[in-house]
Design a protein around this motif. Structure first.
Motif, PDB file in Angstrom:
ATOM      1  N   THR A   1       3.844  -9.444   2.680  1.00 28.62           N
ATOM      2  CA  THR A   1       3.777 -10.592   1.481  1.00 28.62           C
ATOM      3  C   THR A   1       3.489 -11.801   2.264  1.00 28.62           C
ATOM      4  O   THR A   1       3.975 -12.300   3.111  1.00 28.62           O
ATOM      5  CB  THR A   1       5.373 -10.828   0.928  1.00 28.62           C
ATOM      6  OG1 THR A   1       5.588  -9.517   0.486  1.00 28.62           O
ATOM      7  CG2 THR A   1       5.289 -11.828  -0.069  1.00 28.62           C
ATOM      8  N   LEU A   2       2.268 -12.423   1.589  1.00 29.14           N
ATOM      9  CA  LEU A   2       1.505 -13.365   2.427  1.00 29.14           C
ATOM     10  C   LEU A   2       0.972 -14.329   1.353  1.00 29.14           C
ATOM     11  O   LEU A   2       0.840 -14.059   0.152  1.00 29.14           O
ATOM     12  CB  LEU A   2       0.403 -13.082   3.424  1.00 29.14           C
ATOM     13  CG  LEU A   2       0.795 -12.863   4.634  1.00 29.14           C
ATOM     14  CD1 LEU A   2       1.348 -11.254   4.885  1.00 29.14           C
ATOM     15  CD2 LEU A   2      -0.537 -12.923   5.568  1.00 29.14           C
ATOM     16  N   PRO A   3       1.002 -15.628   1.623  1.00 33.72           N
ATOM     17  CA  PRO A   3       0.540 -16.698   0.778  1.00 33.72           C
ATOM     18  C   PRO A   3      -0.847 -16.903   0.460  1.00 33.72           C
ATOM     19  O   PRO A   3      -1.398 -17.898  -0.101  1.00 33.72           O
ATOM     20  CB  PRO A   3       1.205 -18.102   0.994  1.00 33.72           C
ATOM     21  CG  PRO A   3       0.996 -17.785   2.720  1.00 33.72           C
ATOM     22  CD  PRO A   3       1.443 -16.462   2.921  1.00 33.72           C
ATOM     23  N   THR A   4      -1.558 -15.840   0.706  1.00 32.62           N
ATOM     24  CA  THR A   4      -3.046 -15.633   0.826  1.00 32.62           C
ATOM     25  C   THR A   4      -3.564 -14.288   0.869  1.00 32.62           C
ATOM     26  O   THR A   4      -3.001 -13.286   0.958  1.00 32.62           O
ATOM     27  CB  THR A   4      -3.833 -16.468   1.690  1.00 32.62           C
ATOM     28  OG1 THR A   4      -5.193 -16.816   1.804  1.00 32.62           O
ATOM     29  CG2 THR A   4      -3.451 -15.952   3.301  1.00 32.62           C
ATOM     30  N   GLN A   5      -4.875 -14.311   0.503  1.00 34.66           N
ATOM     31  CA  GLN A   5      -5.575 -12.882   0.707  1.00 34.66           C
ATOM     32  C   GLN A   5      -5.607 -12.286   1.827  1.00 34.66           C
ATOM     33  O   GLN A   5      -5.511 -13.093   2.927  1.00 34.66           O
ATOM     34  CB  GLN A   5      -6.877 -13.100  -0.097  1.00 34.66           C
ATOM     35  CG  GLN A   5      -6.857 -13.144  -1.608  1.00 34.66           C
ATOM     36  CD  GLN A   5      -8.151 -13.253  -2.279  1.00 34.66           C
ATOM     37  OE1 GLN A   5      -9.446 -13.286  -1.312  1.00 34.66           O
ATOM     38  NE2 GLN A   5      -8.250 -13.346  -3.423  1.00 34.66           N
ATOM     39  N   PHE A   6      -5.490 -10.838   2.114  1.00 36.95           N
ATOM     40  CA  PHE A   6      -5.334 -10.481   3.439  1.00 36.95           C
ATOM     41  C   PHE A   6      -5.995  -8.917   3.453  1.00 36.95           C
ATOM     42  O   PHE A   6      -5.973  -8.506   2.214  1.00 36.95           O
ATOM     43  CB  PHE A   6      -4.028 -10.588   4.072  1.00 36.95           C
ATOM     44  CG  PHE A   6      -3.140  -9.787   3.139  1.00 36.95           C
ATOM     45  CD1 PHE A   6      -2.540  -8.546   3.366  1.00 36.95           C
ATOM     46  CD2 PHE A   6      -2.246 -10.599   2.345  1.00 36.95           C
ATOM     47  CE1 PHE A   6      -1.800  -7.773   2.618  1.00 36.95           C
ATOM     48  CE2 PHE A   6      -1.210 -10.071   1.611  1.00 36.95           C
ATOM     49  CZ  PHE A   6      -1.059  -8.674   1.624  1.00 36.95           C
ATOM     50  N   THR A   7      -6.205  -8.368   4.465  1.00 33.49           N
ATOM     51  CA  THR A   7      -6.753  -7.033   4.405  1.00 33.49           C
ATOM     52  C   THR A   7      -5.482  -6.289   5.635  1.00 33.49           C
ATOM     53  O   THR A   7      -5.225  -6.909   6.669  1.00 33.49           O
ATOM     54  CB  THR A   7      -7.994  -6.609   5.003  1.00 33.49           C
ATOM     55  OG1 THR A   7      -8.172  -7.459   6.445  1.00 33.49           O
ATOM     56  CG2 THR A   7      -8.922  -7.377   4.068  1.00 33.49           C
ATOM     57  N   THR A   8      -5.157  -5.196   5.352  1.00 28.29           N
ATOM     58  CA  THR A   8      -4.206  -4.483   6.259  1.00 28.29           C
ATOM     59  C   THR A   8      -4.939  -3.048   6.856  1.00 28.29           C
ATOM     60  O   THR A   8      -5.652  -2.391   6.236  1.00 28.29           O
ATOM     61  CB  THR A   8      -2.874  -4.132   5.519  1.00 28.29           C
ATOM     62  OG1 THR A   8      -3.297  -3.103   4.422  1.00 28.29           O
ATOM     63  CG2 THR A   8      -2.054  -5.465   5.079  1.00 28.29           C
ATOM     64  N   GLU A   9      -4.226  -2.795   8.054  1.00 29.77           N
ATOM     65  CA  GLU A   9      -4.516  -1.502   8.579  1.00 29.77           C
ATOM     66  C   GLU A   9      -3.215  -0.780   9.244  1.00 29.77           C
ATOM     67  O   GLU A   9      -2.549  -1.527   9.883  1.00 29.77           O
ATOM     68  CB  GLU A   9      -5.667  -1.715   9.605  1.00 29.77           C
ATOM     69  CG  GLU A   9      -5.957  -0.238  10.376  1.00 29.77           C
ATOM     70  CD  GLU A   9      -7.051  -0.670  11.306  1.00 29.77           C
ATOM     71  OE1 GLU A   9      -7.460   0.503  12.146  1.00 29.77           O
ATOM     72  OE2 GLU A   9      -7.595  -1.849  11.584  1.00 29.77           O
ATOM     73  N   ASN A  10      -2.856   0.519   8.777  1.00 29.26           N
ATOM     74  CA  ASN A  10      -1.755   0.826   9.414  1.00 29.26           C
ATOM     75  C   ASN A  10      -2.162   2.077  10.128  1.00 29.26           C
ATOM     76  O   ASN A  10      -2.865   2.940   9.855  1.00 29.26           O
ATOM     77  CB  ASN A  10      -0.804   1.343   8.170  1.00 29.26           C
ATOM     78  CG  ASN A  10      -0.339   0.301   7.115  1.00 29.26           C
ATOM     79  OD1 ASN A  10      -0.317  -1.036   7.624  1.00 29.26           O
ATOM     80  ND2 ASN A  10      -0.095   0.710   6.046  1.00 29.26           N
ATOM     81  N   GLN A  11      -1.231   2.449  11.260  1.00 28.64           N
ATOM     82  CA  GLN A  11      -1.365   3.555  11.976  1.00 28.64           C
ATOM     83  C   GLN A  11       0.062   4.012  12.872  1.00 28.64           C
ATOM     84  O   GLN A  11       0.924   3.012  12.813  1.00 28.64           O
ATOM     85  CB  GLN A  11      -2.328   3.332  12.912  1.00 28.64           C
ATOM     86  CG  GLN A  11      -1.898   2.054  13.987  1.00 28.64           C
ATOM     87  CD  GLN A  11      -3.201   2.045  14.997  1.00 28.64           C
ATOM     88  OE1 GLN A  11      -3.925   2.613  15.278  1.00 28.64           O
ATOM     89  NE2 GLN A  11      -3.200   0.841  15.532  1.00 28.64           N
ATOM     90  N   LEU A  12       0.195   5.336  12.803  1.00 22.42           N
ATOM     91  CA  LEU A  12       1.275   5.813  13.852  1.00 22.42           C
ATOM     92  C   LEU A  12       0.825   5.762  15.212  1.00 22.42           C
ATOM     93  O   LEU A  12      -0.031   6.373  15.518  1.00 22.42           O
ATOM     94  CB  LEU A  12       1.552   7.320  13.071  1.00 22.42           C
ATOM     95  CG  LEU A  12       2.903   7.806  13.803  1.00 22.42           C
ATOM     96  CD1 LEU A  12       4.148   7.131  13.418  1.00 22.42           C
ATOM     97  CD2 LEU A  12       2.826   9.167  13.231  1.00 22.42           C
ATOM     98  N   GLN A  13       1.829   5.356  16.131  1.00 23.31           N
ATOM     99  CA  GLN A  13       1.470   5.134  17.375  1.00 23.31           C
ATOM    100  C   GLN A  13       2.787   5.482  18.371  1.00 23.31           C
ATOM    101  O   GLN A  13       3.752   5.496  17.849  1.00 23.31           O
ATOM    102  CB  GLN A  13       1.036   3.791  17.966  1.00 23.31           C
ATOM    103  CG  GLN A  13       2.380   2.718  17.734  1.00 23.31           C
ATOM    104  CD  GLN A  13       2.023   1.116  18.170  1.00 23.31           C
ATOM    105  OE1 GLN A  13       0.302   1.129  18.304  1.00 23.31           O
ATOM    106  NE2 GLN A  13       2.611   0.434  18.209  1.00 23.31           N
ATOM    107  N   GLU A  14       2.406   5.970  19.480  1.00 25.60           N
ATOM    108  CA  GLU A  14       3.314   6.467  20.260  1.00 25.60           C
ATOM    109  C   GLU A  14       3.666   5.313  21.430  1.00 25.60           C
ATOM    110  O   GLU A  14       2.817   4.623  21.954  1.00 25.60           O
ATOM    111  CB  GLU A  14       2.759   7.492  21.206  1.00 25.60           C
ATOM    112  CG  GLU A  14       4.234   8.060  22.192  1.00 25.60           C
ATOM    113  CD  GLU A  14       3.738   9.374  22.849  1.00 25.60           C
ATOM    114  OE1 GLU A  14       3.624  10.594  22.124  1.00 25.60           O
ATOM    115  OE2 GLU A  14       3.388   9.649  23.962  1.00 25.60           O
ATOM    116  N   ASN A  15       5.190   5.163  21.695  1.00 21.81           N
ATOM    117  CA  ASN A  15       5.579   3.894  22.612  1.00 21.81           C
ATOM    118  C   ASN A  15       5.548   4.557  23.828  1.00 21.81           C
ATOM    119  O   ASN A  15       5.492   5.771  24.367  1.00 21.81           O
ATOM    120  CB  ASN A  15       6.659   3.436  21.997  1.00 21.81           C
ATOM    121  CG  ASN A  15       6.720   2.822  20.727  1.00 21.81           C
ATOM    122  OD1 ASN A  15       5.684   2.137  20.409  1.00 21.81           O
ATOM    123  ND2 ASN A  15       7.707   3.210  19.858  1.00 21.81           N
ATOM    124  N   PRO A  16       5.706   3.616  24.990  1.00 19.75           N
ATOM    125  CA  PRO A  16       5.540   3.941  26.116  1.00 19.75           C
ATOM    126  C   PRO A  16       6.881   4.963  26.724  1.00 19.75           C
ATOM    127  O   PRO A  16       6.720   5.728  27.442  1.00 19.75           O
ATOM    128  CB  PRO A  16       5.908   2.849  27.040  1.00 19.75           C
ATOM    129  CG  PRO A  16       5.200   1.634  26.126  1.00 19.75           C
ATOM    130  CD  PRO A  16       5.356   2.199  24.890  1.00 19.75           C
TER     131      PRO A  16
END
Length: 473
Positions: free
Chosen positions: A185-200
């Motif tokens: 939720t942002l006060p302006t237009q935006f683009t998103t990118e989601n990904q599943l990642q592995e932590n150290p």
């Protein structure tokens, strides 16, 4: 009695043996220190193991070992009920499975339908022939709760006006089979990118990156990242709020003067500059415009001066590390000075009033001149040059003697027409009595002229010399 040197030697040897004993690990496991789990969901424990060099000969990798999980304490022989899972058994206290390849020393395990009673420390053990061992040093701490952990928002670099920026939101994934969904939720237009990642530490997390171009209007506005976890037939939600800190050059810079009314020479006035900026304004500068020339006159948020001249225009500039902003000019008005800069609105009203006055004067002059010419024409017509009857004894229509005049139509309004009148044909012989009356200054009478017999024509001025169409007695 032994020498002190021998005593120190024996103590050192004893301590070395103790350290070797306590420091030896028959099995070396690698696991996260802690896992946060949702009630009713599953938990995956990333796990791998290795055997010390001096025991590698005892471990036969060709024989698939069994994986055992022990709750609370690694010394399970004293409390066999602490064993909650053994991969070699078909029935266990905890429902789960080892998803890793044990022959490749991967002991990753998944437990299903987690409850709050699962919260505890867990140790891992391998059992094979002829080697079995437990790692008493490295447990994993599982914490079960009814609510998910809040996601974490991080900013990559400075959030600066007009420069694209990326924000990252990450949420833990205790159960990779049902990862959470992240929304922004942002006060302006935006683009998103989601990904599943592995932590150290080999745990999993979901990372969502949002990219947008901030404005100074977004400064101190809240942004929200929400994580929705599917648990059974329902969802559990957690969110993280953060206030944007946008860097921008000075905005809404304005200058004010007090008092605002015209002041006398020798009095004191105060000028104040205001502006919005992040980081805050570091320098205010004042300028004066006089006779078309701009001069820097002072620095600082406020500027106080004694009035000595004829006033002028002033403005200020606000500056920070990102740029500067300029205010509009303000007028320092001096009482009795004729060099004030006139307000455009007042000037427009004055000019309009003057124009209307001039227009009315011209119209009045024109009407007066025309009436004067008409009046002069009547006087010439009424002059005693052989006329026997007063002006205005003209017939109201052109019907012949003995004829009744035509009645105007009922639905048509009576019209007043102009016509050509030749007074030379209408003059009657002057009687002595009439001449005497004229000589004594009898006022001429005027009657209404109503010509209905033919189309009216405006009498030329050279013939009638300004005769009125309606003459009032």
């Amino acid at each position: 009695m032994a020498c002190p040197e021998n005593m120190f030697f024996l103590i050192g040897l004893f301590m070395s043996g103790v350290l070797v004993c306590f420091g030896q690990r028959d099995l070396i496991t690698t696991m996260p220190d802690r896992l946060d789990v949702l009630t009713g969901s599953c938990v995956q424990i990333p796990c791998s193991f290795d055997v010390p060099d001096n025991d590698k000969k005892k471990f036969n990798s060709a024989i698939l070992p069994s994986g055992v999980w022990i709750k609370e304490n690694s010394k399970f022989r004293e409390r066999p009920d602490r064993v909650i899972f053994n991969s070699s058994k078909t029935v266990n206290r905890y429902q789960g499975e080892i998803t890793g390849n044990m022959s490749q020393k991967n002991c990753t395990t998944v437990f299903f339908n987690v409850t709050t009673s699962y919260s505890d420390k867990y140790y891992f053990r391998i059992e094979s022939q002829p080697y079995s061992a437990t790692d008493p040093v490295k447990p994993v701490n599982i914490v079960v709760s009814d609510l998910p952990s809040s996601p974490i928002i991080t900013v990559s670099g400075e959030v600066k006006e007009g420069t694209p920026v990326s924000l990252n939101c990450s949420a833990v994934v205790p159960c990779p089979e049902h990862p959470p969904e992240l929304t922004w939720t942002l006060p302006t237009q935006f683009t998103t990118e989601n990904q599943l990642q592995e932590n150290p530490d080999q745990t999993k997390s979901v990372l969502s990156t949002v990219t947008f171009t901030p404005s100074y209007l977004h400064h101190e506005k809240n942004i929200t990242c929400t994580a929705v976890y599917p648990v059974g037939t329902s969802n559990k939600t957690a969110e993280h709020n953060m206030m944007l800190n946008v860097s921008f050059s000075p905005k809404d810079t304005s200058a004010s003067i007090s008092p605002a009314d015209p002041v006398s020479v020798g009095s004191c006035v105060n000028l104040t500059c205001s502006s919005t900026a992040n980081p805050p304004v570091t320098n205010f500068t004042w300028f004066q415009i006089s006779e078309g020339k701009t001069t820097q006159v002072a620095s600082g948020l406020s500027y106080t001066l004694n009035v000595t001249g004829d006033g002028g225009l002033y403005f200020c500039e606000a500056r920070n590390s990102h740029g500067c902003g300029k205010s509009k000019e303000v007028q320092l008005a001096i009482k009795g000075s004729g060099e004030h800069v006139t307000n455009p609105t007042v000037f427009g009203v004055a000019a309009g009033t003057l124009g209307a006055f001039l227009l009315i004067s011209l119209i009045s002059l024109f009407v007066w001149r025309r009436n004067s010419r008409l009046h002069d024409g009547h006087e010439r017509t009424d002059s005693p040059q052989g006329q026997n009857s007063p002006v205005g004894t003209v017939c109201t229509n052109q019907a012949t003697a003995g004829e009744e005049p035509e009645e105007p139509a009922e639905d048509q309004p009576e019209e007043i027409h102009y016509g050509d009148i030749d007074f030379s044909k209408l003059q009657a012989k002057e009687t002595p009595a009439a001449a005497q009356d004229r000589v004594q200054g009898q006022e001429s009478e005027y009657a209404e002229v109503n010509v209905t017999g033919r189309e009216a024509q405006e009498p030329p001025l050279n013939n009638l010399d300004g005769l009125y169409a309606q003459v009032t007695k």
